[in-house]
Write a protein that holds these residues in place. Structure first.
Motif, PDB file in Angstrom:
ATOM      1  N   ARG A 163      36.937  42.781  45.359  1.00  0.00           N
ATOM      2  CA  ARG A 163      36.563  43.908  44.515  1.00  0.00           C
ATOM      3  C   ARG A 163      35.300  43.590  43.714  1.00  0.00           C
ATOM      4  NH1 ARG A 163      41.281  47.277  43.884  1.00  0.00           N
ATOM      5  NH2 ARG A 163      43.093  46.326  44.893  1.00  0.00           N
ATOM      6  N   LEU A 164      35.248  42.393  43.152  1.00  0.00           N
ATOM      7  CA  LEU A 164      34.102  41.989  42.346  1.00  0.00           C
ATOM      8  C   LEU A 164      32.839  41.912  43.196  1.00  0.00           C
ATOM      9  CD1 LEU A 164      32.831  40.957  39.731  1.00  0.00           C
ATOM     10  CD2 LEU A 164      33.731  38.670  40.285  1.00  0.00           C
ATOM     11  N   ARG A 165      32.974  41.374  44.409  1.00  0.00           N
ATOM     12  CA  ARG A 165      31.816  41.265  45.290  1.00  0.00           C
ATOM     13  C   ARG A 165      31.188  42.636  45.557  1.00  0.00           C
ATOM     14  NH1 ARG A 165      33.418  38.782  50.602  1.00  0.00           N
ATOM     15  NH2 ARG A 165      34.671  40.674  50.603  1.00  0.00           N
ATOM     16  N   THR A 166      32.012  43.630  45.881  1.00  0.00           N
ATOM     17  CA  THR A 166      31.484  44.955  46.166  1.00  0.00           C
ATOM     18  C   THR A 166      30.738  45.529  44.971  1.00  0.00           C
ATOM     19  OG1 THR A 166      33.087  45.516  47.860  1.00  0.00           O
ATOM     20  CG2 THR A 166      32.151  47.331  46.648  1.00  0.00           C
ATOM     21  N   LEU A 167      31.291  45.387  43.778  1.00  0.00           N
ATOM     22  CA  LEU A 167      30.642  45.916  42.584  1.00  0.00           C
ATOM     23  C   LEU A 167      29.292  45.252  42.350  1.00  0.00           C
ATOM     24  CD1 LEU A 167      33.749  46.094  40.232  1.00  0.00           C
ATOM     25  CD2 LEU A 167      32.568  48.024  41.303  1.00  0.00           C
ATOM     26  N   LEU A 168      29.214  43.946  42.547  1.00  0.00           N
ATOM     27  CA  LEU A 168      27.951  43.238  42.332  1.00  0.00           C
ATOM     28  C   LEU A 168      26.942  43.575  43.416  1.00  0.00           C
ATOM     29  CD1 LEU A 168      29.388  39.797  41.210  1.00  0.00           C
ATOM     30  CD2 LEU A 168      28.168  41.453  39.770  1.00  0.00           C
ATOM     31  N   GLN A 169      27.404  43.731  44.657  1.00  0.00           N
ATOM     32  CA  GLN A 169      26.504  44.128  45.727  1.00  0.00           C
ATOM     33  C   GLN A 169      25.935  45.520  45.471  1.00  0.00           C
ATOM     34  OE1 GLN A 169      29.025  43.555  49.172  1.00  0.00           O
ATOM     35  NE2 GLN A 169      28.029  41.616  49.679  1.00  0.00           N
ATOM     36  N   GLN A 170      26.726  46.395  44.889  1.00  0.00           N
ATOM     37  CA  GLN A 170      26.240  47.732  44.563  1.00  0.00           C
ATOM     38  C   GLN A 170      25.137  47.694  43.513  1.00  0.00           C
ATOM     39  OE1 GLN A 170      29.898  49.657  43.469  1.00  0.00           O
ATOM     40  NE2 GLN A 170      30.444  50.157  45.593  1.00  0.00           N
ATOM     41  N   GLN A 171      25.091  46.599  42.734  1.00  0.00           N
ATOM     42  CA  GLN A 171      24.024  46.403  41.763  1.00  0.00           C
ATOM     43  C   GLN A 171      22.820  45.684  42.379  1.00  0.00           C
ATOM     44  OE1 GLN A 171      23.933  47.361  38.397  1.00  0.00           O
ATOM     45  NE2 GLN A 171      25.757  48.556  38.864  1.00  0.00           N
TER      46      GLN A 171
END
Length: 328
Positions: A163-171
């Motif tokens: 979950r954290l990876r996806t959020l950071l990739q979206q940034q």
């Protein structure tokens, strides 16, 4: 992640019989830290009454961007975390996100270290091997804790990492996991976990955990590296930046999740400093650990086993990392 092992002192007598726990730690920082300010502000508006599922569910995470496997293992096809005990909510599954999106973190690198590995219990000889952590030698890795209902810490950390990876990739960030489902039969060892972040030249690294303290001990805490200089360990160049990273994460975590700072260590700040963790001692990049709650406490366990709350946890951690990197 509390039990005897490379990252933890011997168990304490007041802890749950039959399960060893973490020893007391050194309290970090003043009570005016970002975490305490966030806690006081959140308490003032009564936000903690919302419960683990107060915020709406959100989309889960993608597969790993990078991973590291021992020479004897070829990385398998990347897959999602173990299923959530709360199957009716988002379980963090997704597909490979590929190239990071354009965004404010374009060009920045974040390494996420999901604590433990679901396969560690089947590889006791390997994880009990001693490794050098600078201040001494400890076991390669450990098995992690679990809730009373049997939800493993290692499954929790993998789900949260996705979950954290996806959020950071979206940034726009480039994100690397130290391991993922199907890429490692066990481990990696704590020294390799640090080395992965170092070799990636990470702008920030975080190790994800959940505690295994006594029932009634609840809340989260962020572990900061002490200024260690011994053997292969020298955290002096990263100690100040790691403290800023940890304070940023603590402040956003309490605000987004409603999880209070730990009531059993850290003096209510949500921040603790330790010099006995190999994953921190051997890091040459800004790095912290986060214990998202206590799996052995019923109130915390209800949150940790909720997919929607884990999404909030990922959001809180992500917001703290983004704020730190945008100010760095």
């Amino acid at each position: 992640m509390s039990y005897t092992g490379p990252e933890f002192p011997p168990p304490q007598p007041e802890r749950r019989p039959g399960r060893s726990r973490r020893a007391p730690v050194v309290v970090a920082g003043a009570l005016v830290s970002g975490a305490l300010l966030g806690w006081l502000a959140y308490t003032a508006v009564g936000a903690f009454g919302g419960g683990p599922d107060a915020r709406p569910d959100r989309t889960g995470a993608a597969a790993v961007t990078h991973s590291s496997a021992p020479a004897s293992h070829s990385p398998a096809a990347h897959s999602s975390a173990s299923p959530s005990p709360s199957s009716s909510v988002d379980d963090g599954k997704g597909t490979d996100a590929g190239t990071p999106a354009s965004g404010p973190l374009r060009g920045r690198v974040v390494v996420i270290d999901p604590g433990h590995n679901p396969g560690n219990a089947r590889h006791t000889a390997e994880i009990n091997r001693q490794v050098d952590i600078g201040t001494g030698h400890k076991e390669c890795d450990t098995t992690g804790t679990e809730t009373d209902d049997g939800y493993p810490e290692a499954s929790f950390t993998l789900d949260l990492a996705h979950r954290l990876r996806t959020l950071l990739q979206q940034q726009g960030a480039t994100v690397e996991l130290t391991h993922d489902t199907g890429t490692r039969a066990w481990g990696p060892c704590v020294d390799e976990r640090a080395r992965i972040g170092n070799e990636a030249h990470a702008d920030a690294a975080i190790s994800l955990h959940a505690d295994g303290s006594a029932p009634g001990n609840r809340g989260f805490h962020v572990i900061l590296p002490a200024a260690v200089h011994a053997g292969a360990a020298d955290t002096r160049p990263i100690a100040a930046a790691s403290r800023r990273l940890g304070a940023s994460i603590a402040g956003s975590f309490v605000r987004v999740t409603g999880e209070p700072p730990a009531n059993y260590l850290g003096g209510g700040t949500g921040l603790v400093t330790r010099g006995d963790l190999g994953g921190l001692n051997l890091s040459t990049v800004p790095k912290v650990f986060i214990e998202c709650g206590n799996m052995r406490d019923a109130a915390d366990a209800a949150r940790l086993t909720s997919g929607s709350w884990r999404q909030q946890a990922a959001e809180g951690i992500s917001e703290g990392i983004v704020a730190f990197l945008r100010e760095s």
